[in-house]
Every structure is written in C-alpha cells, then in structure tokens.
Design a protein around this motif. Structure first.
Motif, PDB file in Angstrom:
ATOM      1  N   SER A  59     -10.561  17.820 -17.137  1.00 44.23           N
ATOM      2  CA  SER A  59     -10.851  19.061 -16.627  1.00 44.23           C
ATOM      3  C   SER A  59      -9.907  19.372 -15.346  1.00 44.23           C
ATOM      4  N   GLN A  60      -9.893  20.457 -14.855  1.00 47.23           N
ATOM      5  CA  GLN A  60      -9.036  20.798 -13.675  1.00 47.23           C
ATOM      6  C   GLN A  60      -9.961  19.888 -12.427  1.00 47.23           C
ATOM      7  N   GLU A  61     -11.204  20.224 -12.702  1.00 46.94           N
ATOM      8  CA  GLU A  61     -12.103  19.474 -11.785  1.00 46.94           C
ATOM      9  C   GLU A  61     -11.969  18.094 -11.667  1.00 46.94           C
ATOM     10  N   GLN A  62     -11.816  17.304 -12.828  1.00 46.01           N
ATOM     11  CA  GLN A  62     -11.588  15.927 -12.738  1.00 46.01           C
ATOM     12  C   GLN A  62     -10.218  15.564 -12.134  1.00 46.01           C
ATOM     13  N   LEU A  63      -9.226  16.241 -12.682  1.00 48.85           N
ATOM     14  CA  LEU A  63      -8.023  15.875 -12.075  1.00 48.85           C
ATOM     15  C   LEU A  63      -8.011  16.203 -10.694  1.00 48.85           C
ATOM     16  N   ALA A  64      -8.329  17.263 -10.115  1.00 46.61           N
ATOM     17  CA  ALA A  64      -8.424  17.541  -8.818  1.00 46.61           C
ATOM     18  C   ALA A  64      -9.255  16.315  -8.019  1.00 46.61           C
ATOM     19  N   ARG A  65     -10.074  15.958  -8.690  1.00 43.66           N
ATOM     20  CA  ARG A  65     -10.879  14.797  -7.918  1.00 43.66           C
ATOM     21  C   ARG A  65     -10.086  13.547  -7.900  1.00 43.66           C
ATOM     22  N   MET A  66      -9.486  13.048  -9.045  1.00 42.56           N
ATOM     23  CA  MET A  66      -8.579  11.993  -9.062  1.00 42.56           C
ATOM     24  C   MET A  66      -7.619  11.792  -8.429  1.00 42.56           C
ATOM     25  N   ALA A  67      -6.814  13.184  -7.858  1.00 37.77           N
ATOM     26  CA  ALA A  67      -5.862  13.273  -7.226  1.00 37.77           C
ATOM     27  C   ALA A  67      -6.028  13.414  -5.541  1.00 37.77           C
ATOM     28  N   GLY A  68      -7.464  13.896  -5.283  1.00 32.68           N
ATOM     29  CA  GLY A  68      -7.541  14.188  -3.924  1.00 32.68           C
ATOM     30  C   GLY A  68      -7.262  15.599  -3.433  1.00 32.68           C
ATOM     31  N   LEU A  69      -7.082  16.266  -4.705  1.00 30.83           N
ATOM     32  CA  LEU A  69      -6.918  17.740  -4.514  1.00 30.83           C
ATOM     33  C   LEU A  69      -7.942  18.595  -4.417  1.00 30.83           C
ATOM     34  N   ASN A  70      -7.745  19.964  -4.022  1.00 32.32           N
ATOM     35  CA  ASN A  70      -8.627  21.159  -4.346  1.00 32.32           C
ATOM     36  C   ASN A  70      -8.156  21.554  -5.764  1.00 32.32           C
ATOM     37  N   VAL A  71      -9.336  22.203  -6.564  1.00 27.51           N
ATOM     38  CA  VAL A  71      -9.180  22.938  -7.785  1.00 27.51           C
ATOM     39  C   VAL A  71      -8.300  23.761  -7.689  1.00 27.51           C
ATOM     40  N   ARG A  72      -8.317  24.547  -6.707  1.00 26.42           N
ATOM     41  CA  ARG A  72      -7.246  25.909  -6.597  1.00 26.42           C
ATOM     42  C   ARG A  72      -6.021  25.344  -6.688  1.00 26.42           C
ATOM     43  N   THR A  73      -5.677  24.305  -6.183  1.00 29.82           N
ATOM     44  CA  THR A  73      -4.241  23.657  -5.979  1.00 29.82           C
ATOM     45  C   THR A  73      -3.891  23.572  -7.290  1.00 29.82           C
ATOM     46  N   ILE A  74      -4.498  22.942  -8.298  1.00 33.25           N
ATOM     47  CA  ILE A  74      -4.309  22.517  -9.701  1.00 33.25           C
ATOM     48  C   ILE A  74      -4.329  23.773 -10.203  1.00 33.25           C
ATOM     49  N   GLN A  75      -5.043  24.757 -10.191  1.00 34.54           N
ATOM     50  CA  GLN A  75      -4.994  26.187 -10.574  1.00 34.54           C
ATOM     51  C   GLN A  75      -3.446  26.842 -10.465  1.00 34.54           C
ATOM     52  N   ARG A  76      -3.413  26.803  -9.173  1.00 33.44           N
ATOM     53  CA  ARG A  76      -2.100  27.560  -8.614  1.00 33.44           C
ATOM     54  C   ARG A  76      -0.764  26.862  -9.610  1.00 33.44           C
ATOM     55  N   ILE A  77      -0.763  25.542  -9.451  1.00 31.11           N
ATOM     56  CA  ILE A  77       0.262  24.917 -10.164  1.00 31.11           C
ATOM     57  C   ILE A  77       0.555  25.089 -11.846  1.00 31.11           C
TER      58      ILE A  77
END
Length: 48
Positions: free
Chosen positions: A13-31
């Motif tokens: 999920s976006q949340e899982q990837l964000a957590r693994m990468a140490g990023l904000n979910v919004r960053t994943i969504q923007r990309i």
C-alpha cells in the motif's frame, strides 16, 4: 517503470511503502500523480 506499478507488483500500500522508505504518504501520492521527486526521496524509495 512507474512507482505505482512497482508498488502494486510488490503488493504494498502507499502507507506501507511510505513507512518502509521513511517518507510521508503524501510524498508517495504526489510522485504517483507525476510530480517530480528529489534525489534524496528517490534514494529512500530505492532503498525500500
């Protein structure tokens, strides 16, 4: 390959990837919407 495609292929999920990468979910969504990512963000995603 697009980030969304890679994420889906790995069944994350976006949340899982964000957590693994140490990023904000919004960053994943923007990309995933096509906005550019900084070099540091790309490195974090590659490491995850």
């Amino acid at each position: 390959m697009r980030l969304q495609d890679v994420r889906a292929e790995k069944h994350l999920s976006q949340e899982q990837l964000a957590r693994m990468a140490g990023l904000n979910v919004r960053t994943i969504q923007r990309i995933e919407r096509g906005q550019s990512a900084s070099l540091e963000t790309r490195k974090s995603l590659a490491a995850a």
